[in-house]
Design a protein around this motif. Structure first.
Motif, PDB file in Angstrom:
ATOM      1  N   LEU A 141      62.316   0.985  79.621  1.00 16.80           N
ATOM      2  CA  LEU A 141      61.428   1.183  78.475  1.00 16.80           C
ATOM      3  C   LEU A 141      61.813   2.427  77.674  1.00 16.80           C
ATOM      4  O   LEU A 141      61.777   2.414  76.438  1.00 16.80           O
ATOM      5  CB  LEU A 141      59.975   1.286  78.946  1.00 16.80           C
ATOM      6  CG  LEU A 141      59.347  -0.022  79.425  1.00 16.80           C
ATOM      7  CD1 LEU A 141      57.968   0.231  80.007  1.00 16.80           C
ATOM      8  CD2 LEU A 141      59.272  -1.027  78.295  1.00 16.80           C
ATOM      9  N   ILE A 142      62.207   3.476  78.357  1.00 17.63           N
ATOM     10  CA  ILE A 142      62.638   4.698  77.670  1.00 17.63           C
ATOM     11  C   ILE A 142      63.911   4.443  76.878  1.00 17.63           C
ATOM     12  O   ILE A 142      64.032   4.844  75.713  1.00 17.63           O
ATOM     13  CB  ILE A 142      62.837   5.848  78.686  1.00 17.63           C
ATOM     14  CG1 ILE A 142      61.483   6.301  79.225  1.00 17.63           C
ATOM     15  CG2 ILE A 142      63.580   7.018  78.061  1.00 17.63           C
ATOM     16  CD1 ILE A 142      61.576   7.248  80.400  1.00 17.63           C
ATOM     17  N   ILE A 143      64.870   3.738  77.492  1.00 19.28           N
ATOM     18  CA  ILE A 143      66.116   3.417  76.789  1.00 19.28           C
ATOM     19  C   ILE A 143      65.824   2.533  75.576  1.00 19.28           C
ATOM     20  O   ILE A 143      66.408   2.726  74.499  1.00 19.28           O
ATOM     21  CB  ILE A 143      67.116   2.741  77.746  1.00 19.28           C
ATOM     22  CG1 ILE A 143      67.643   3.764  78.735  1.00 19.28           C
ATOM     23  CG2 ILE A 143      68.265   2.097  76.990  1.00 19.28           C
ATOM     24  CD1 ILE A 143      68.552   3.202  79.789  1.00 19.28           C
ATOM     25  N   LYS A 144      64.916   1.590  75.746  1.00 18.91           N
ATOM     26  CA  LYS A 144      64.547   0.705  74.636  1.00 18.91           C
ATOM     27  C   LYS A 144      63.943   1.509  73.491  1.00 18.91           C
ATOM     28  O   LYS A 144      64.310   1.330  72.325  1.00 18.91           O
ATOM     29  CB  LYS A 144      63.557  -0.346  75.133  1.00 18.91           C
ATOM     30  CG  LYS A 144      63.065  -1.287  74.084  1.00 18.91           C
ATOM     31  CD  LYS A 144      62.050  -2.247  74.690  1.00 18.91           C
ATOM     32  CE  LYS A 144      61.103  -2.727  73.629  1.00 18.91           C
ATOM     33  NZ  LYS A 144      59.991  -3.448  74.187  1.00 18.91           N
ATOM     34  N   ASP A 145      63.024   2.430  73.820  1.00 15.87           N
ATOM     35  CA  ASP A 145      62.400   3.253  72.782  1.00 15.87           C
ATOM     36  C   ASP A 145      63.425   4.143  72.083  1.00 15.87           C
ATOM     37  O   ASP A 145      63.383   4.308  70.873  1.00 15.87           O
ATOM     38  CB  ASP A 145      61.293   4.120  73.382  1.00 15.87           C
ATOM     39  CG  ASP A 145      60.086   3.302  73.794  1.00 15.87           C
ATOM     40  OD1 ASP A 145      59.963   2.151  73.336  1.00 15.87           O
ATOM     41  OD2 ASP A 145      59.269   3.820  74.591  1.00 15.87           O
ATOM     42  N   ILE A 146      64.340   4.699  72.844  1.00 15.95           N
ATOM     43  CA  ILE A 146      65.365   5.564  72.258  1.00 15.95           C
ATOM     44  C   ILE A 146      66.270   4.766  71.323  1.00 15.95           C
ATOM     45  O   ILE A 146      66.571   5.197  70.213  1.00 15.95           O
ATOM     46  CB  ILE A 146      66.191   6.251  73.371  1.00 15.95           C
ATOM     47  CG1 ILE A 146      65.329   7.272  74.093  1.00 15.95           C
ATOM     48  CG2 ILE A 146      67.446   6.901  72.803  1.00 15.95           C
ATOM     49  CD1 ILE A 146      65.983   7.846  75.335  1.00 15.95           C
ATOM     50  N   SER A 147      66.707   3.578  71.752  1.00 14.03           N
ATOM     51  CA  SER A 147      67.620   2.777  70.925  1.00 14.03           C
ATOM     52  C   SER A 147      66.929   2.272  69.670  1.00 14.03           C
ATOM     53  O   SER A 147      67.541   2.252  68.591  1.00 14.03           O
ATOM     54  CB  SER A 147      68.200   1.621  71.733  1.00 14.03           C
ATOM     55  OG  SER A 147      67.175   0.770  72.177  1.00 14.03           O
ATOM     56  N   GLY A 149      64.441   3.771  68.161  1.00 15.18           N
ATOM     57  CA  GLY A 149      64.284   4.960  67.313  1.00 15.18           C
ATOM     58  C   GLY A 149      65.568   5.328  66.607  1.00 15.18           C
ATOM     59  O   GLY A 149      65.570   5.694  65.430  1.00 15.18           O
ATOM     60  N   LYS A 150      66.678   5.221  67.327  1.00 16.40           N
ATOM     61  CA  LYS A 150      67.972   5.555  66.725  1.00 16.40           C
ATOM     62  C   LYS A 150      68.312   4.539  65.627  1.00 16.40           C
ATOM     63  O   LYS A 150      68.807   4.911  64.559  1.00 16.40           O
ATOM     64  CB  LYS A 150      69.055   5.573  67.793  1.00 16.40           C
ATOM     65  CG  LYS A 150      70.338   6.160  67.313  1.00 16.40           C
ATOM     66  CD  LYS A 150      71.225   6.530  68.464  1.00 16.40           C
ATOM     67  CE  LYS A 150      72.367   7.358  67.934  1.00 16.40           C
ATOM     68  NZ  LYS A 150      73.069   8.040  68.985  1.00 16.40           N
ATOM     69  N   LEU A 151      68.061   3.253  65.871  1.00 19.83           N
ATOM     70  CA  LEU A 151      68.303   2.229  64.862  1.00 19.83           C
ATOM     71  C   LEU A 151      67.452   2.500  63.621  1.00 19.83           C
ATOM     72  O   LEU A 151      67.934   2.388  62.488  1.00 19.83           O
ATOM     73  CB  LEU A 151      67.994   0.841  65.428  1.00 19.83           C
ATOM     74  CG  LEU A 151      68.102  -0.319  64.448  1.00 19.83           C
ATOM     75  CD1 LEU A 151      69.544  -0.517  64.000  1.00 19.83           C
ATOM     76  CD2 LEU A 151      67.551  -1.591  65.033  1.00 19.83           C
ATOM     77  N   TYR A 152      66.204   2.881  63.844  1.00 15.70           N
ATOM     78  CA  TYR A 152      65.308   3.177  62.733  1.00 15.70           C
ATOM     79  C   TYR A 152      65.836   4.350  61.908  1.00 15.70           C
ATOM     80  O   TYR A 152      65.842   4.293  60.674  1.00 15.70           O
ATOM     81  CB  TYR A 152      63.909   3.484  63.284  1.00 15.70           C
ATOM     82  CG  TYR A 152      62.895   3.834  62.231  1.00 15.70           C
ATOM     83  CD1 TYR A 152      62.365   2.857  61.391  1.00 15.70           C
ATOM     84  CD2 TYR A 152      62.476   5.156  62.058  1.00 15.70           C
ATOM     85  CE1 TYR A 152      61.445   3.184  60.414  1.00 15.70           C
ATOM     86  CE2 TYR A 152      61.553   5.491  61.095  1.00 15.70           C
ATOM     87  CZ  TYR A 152      61.043   4.502  60.273  1.00 15.70           C
ATOM     88  OH  TYR A 152      60.130   4.825  59.313  1.00 15.70           O
ATOM     89  N   ARG A 153      66.306   5.397  62.581  1.00 11.02           N
ATOM     90  CA  ARG A 153      66.848   6.558  61.859  1.00 11.02           C
ATOM     91  C   ARG A 153      68.111   6.192  61.079  1.00 11.02           C
ATOM     92  O   ARG A 153      68.329   6.675  59.966  1.00 11.02           O
ATOM     93  CB  ARG A 153      67.120   7.696  62.846  1.00 11.02           C
ATOM     94  CG  ARG A 153      65.867   8.401  63.335  1.00 11.02           C
ATOM     95  CD  ARG A 153      66.191   9.681  64.093  1.00 11.02           C
ATOM     96  NE  ARG A 153      66.959   9.442  65.306  1.00 11.02           N
ATOM     97  CZ  ARG A 153      66.464   9.144  66.497  1.00 11.02           C
ATOM     98  NH1 ARG A 153      65.159   9.003  66.633  1.00 11.02           N
ATOM     99  NH2 ARG A 153      67.236   8.969  67.537  1.00 11.02           N
ATOM    100  N   VAL A 154      68.941   5.335  61.639  1.00  9.03           N
ATOM    101  CA  VAL A 154      70.168   4.889  60.947  1.00  9.03           C
ATOM    102  C   VAL A 154      69.791   4.089  59.698  1.00  9.03           C
ATOM    103  O   VAL A 154      70.382   4.278  58.620  1.00  9.03           O
ATOM    104  CB  VAL A 154      71.065   4.059  61.897  1.00  9.03           C
ATOM    105  CG1 VAL A 154      72.158   3.336  61.136  1.00  9.03           C
ATOM    106  CG2 VAL A 154      71.672   4.970  62.964  1.00  9.03           C
ATOM    107  N   LEU A 155      68.807   3.202  59.838  1.00  9.94           N
ATOM    108  CA  LEU A 155      68.382   2.406  58.666  1.00  9.94           C
ATOM    109  C   LEU A 155      67.781   3.289  57.588  1.00  9.94           C
ATOM    110  O   LEU A 155      68.026   3.068  56.392  1.00  9.94           O
ATOM    111  CB  LEU A 155      67.385   1.335  59.098  1.00  9.94           C
ATOM    112  CG  LEU A 155      67.945   0.205  59.964  1.00  9.94           C
ATOM    113  CD1 LEU A 155      66.836  -0.719  60.435  1.00  9.94           C
ATOM    114  CD2 LEU A 155      69.015  -0.570  59.211  1.00  9.94           C
TER     115      LEU A 155
END
Length: 162
Positions: A141-147, A149-155
């Motif tokens: 779940l932590i890895i999912k949230d991090i990934s 979040g990172k995708l959101y920041r890239v977009l």
């Protein structure tokens, strides 16, 4: 029913094997708990990889002598039930804590883990240790949230560039 010396030695030898393999042990006072509830506890303990035994105090003191659960020696008096955990150190504590909510007569005295005694007030620490499966789920779940979040920041960064 009285036990002869041969039967007592057999019981001590059998429980010592269990004692050596166990990760943690929890002792509880079971005075006033009816037989049907104890049978339910034993049945549920088989599913949780916990062994629950009711042994005479003198034999129990012989069993834990020289083991990692020797710290419980001073607390062994009165009617004692001992539960051993095998796969996870908190499984016996969880089981007895859950069962003590169902039947108020079962009173958890203490637990032993890593050669240390855990008082009944602090038994929640042992009961709340995550199992291997729970730890993996939390990690995913932590890895999912991090990934995400990172995708959101890239977009957002791509949007700001255009």
């Amino acid at each position: 029913m009285s036990l002869n010396i041969k039967k007592k030695k057999m019981i001590v030898a059998k429980i010592r094997k269990i004692n050596k393999r166990a990760l943690s042990a929890v002792i509880a006072n079971f005075c006033g708990v009816n037989n049907n509830n104890l049978n339910k506890l034993r049945k549920e303990s088989k599913n949780k990889n916990v062994i629950v035994n009711i042994i005479r105090n003198k034999l129990l003191k012989l069993i834990i002598k020289g083991s990692s659960f020797e710290c419980l020696d001073s607390l062994i008096h009165g009617p004692i039930l001992i539960a051993y955990s095998f796969k996870h150190p908190g499984s016996a504590a969880r089981l007895l804590k859950k069962f003590s909510k169902l039947d108020e007569n079962l009173i958890i005295k203490a637990a032993s883990f890593n050669n240390k005694i855990i008082n009944s007030e602090n038994i929640d620490f042992l009961a709340e240790l995550p199992t291997y499966k729970e730890a993996i789920i939390r990690f995913l779940l932590i890895i999912k949230d991090i990934s995400i979040g990172k995708l959101y920041r890239v977009l957002i960064a791509i949007k700001n560039i255009k």
